[in-house]
Scaffold this motif. Structure first.
Motif, short mmCIF file in Angstrom:
data_model
loop_
_atom_site.label_atom_id
_atom_site.label_comp_id
_atom_site.label_asym_id
_atom_site.label_seq_id
_atom_site.Cartn_x
_atom_site.Cartn_y
_atom_site.Cartn_z
N LYS A 42 0.88 -1.18 0.00
CA LYS A 42 0.00 0.00 0.00
C LYS A 42 0.91 1.22 0.00
O LYS A 42 1.98 1.19 0.59
N HIS A 43 0.45 2.29 -0.62
CA HIS A 43 1.24 3.52 -0.62
C HIS A 43 0.56 4.56 0.26
O HIS A 43 -0.54 5.00 -0.02
N ILE A 44 1.22 4.89 1.37
CA ILE A 44 0.76 5.99 2.24
C ILE A 44 1.99 6.84 2.53
O ILE A 44 2.93 6.36 3.16
N ARG A 45 2.01 8.05 2.02
CA ARG A 45 3.18 8.91 2.24
C ARG A 45 3.44 9.09 3.74
O ARG A 45 2.51 9.15 4.53
N MET A 46 4.73 9.21 4.08
CA MET A 46 5.13 9.35 5.48
C MET A 46 4.30 10.41 6.21
O MET A 46 3.80 10.17 7.30
N ASN A 47 4.16 11.58 5.59
CA ASN A 47 3.46 12.68 6.27
C ASN A 47 1.96 12.42 6.43
O ASN A 47 1.30 13.12 7.19
N ASP A 48 1.44 11.44 5.67
CA ASP A 48 0.01 11.12 5.75
C ASP A 48 -0.29 10.01 6.76
O ASP A 48 -1.45 9.73 7.04
N ILE A 49 0.75 9.39 7.30
CA ILE A 49 0.54 8.26 8.23
C ILE A 49 -0.34 8.66 9.43
O ILE A 49 -1.31 7.96 9.73
N PRO A 50 -0.05 9.78 10.12
CA PRO A 50 -0.90 10.11 11.28
C PRO A 50 -2.38 10.22 10.93
O PRO A 50 -3.24 9.77 11.70
N ALA A 51 -2.69 10.74 9.76
CA ALA A 51 -4.09 10.89 9.33
C ALA A 51 -4.73 9.54 9.00
O ALA A 51 -5.95 9.42 9.00
N HIS A 52 -3.90 8.53 8.71
CA HIS A 52 -4.41 7.21 8.32
C HIS A 52 -4.22 6.17 9.41
O HIS A 52 -4.37 4.98 9.15
N ILE A 53 -3.91 6.61 10.62
CA ILE A 53 -3.58 5.65 11.68
C ILE A 53 -4.72 4.66 11.94
O ILE A 53 -4.48 3.52 12.29
#
Length: 103
Positions: A42-53
């Protein structure tokens, strides 16, 4: 701070070849991923990780991937502190010799 577990590119390649079901997450930027991503990641940019936790399941182990292993290690520390099971792919895509696919 507890050390993050690691997996080598070689170990990961072997596990994928054995058709193990693994949760792979690539945290690179869009333009990096366009050059190729490990099939099934899956591709989740590093900076988007908190929003996708909330997309992560505490019962599963996730393997994080970036270009060299540095960004994914930071993501691993962050998620480990939140109680998630994580593993960092050491050496990143620079050392990956397995298959890649274009997005």
């Amino acid at each position: 701070m507890e050390q993050v577990k690691e997996i080598t590119t070689e170990e990961l390649k072997k596990r994928l070849e054995q058709n193990e079901e693994l949760e792979l997450v690539d945290v690179r930027e869009d333009e990096e991923v366009e050059e190729g991503i490990i099939p099934g990641a899956k591709h989740i940019r590093m900076n988007d990780i908190p929003a996708h936790i909330d997309a992560f399941d505490k019962d599963k182990e996730y393997i994080f991937i970036c270009r060299s292993g540095r960004r994914s290690e930071n993501v691993c520390y962050y998620l480990q502190e939140q109680g998630y099971k994580v593993r960092n792919m050491v050496g990143g895509m620079l050392e990956w010799e397995g298959e890649t696919t274009k997005k």
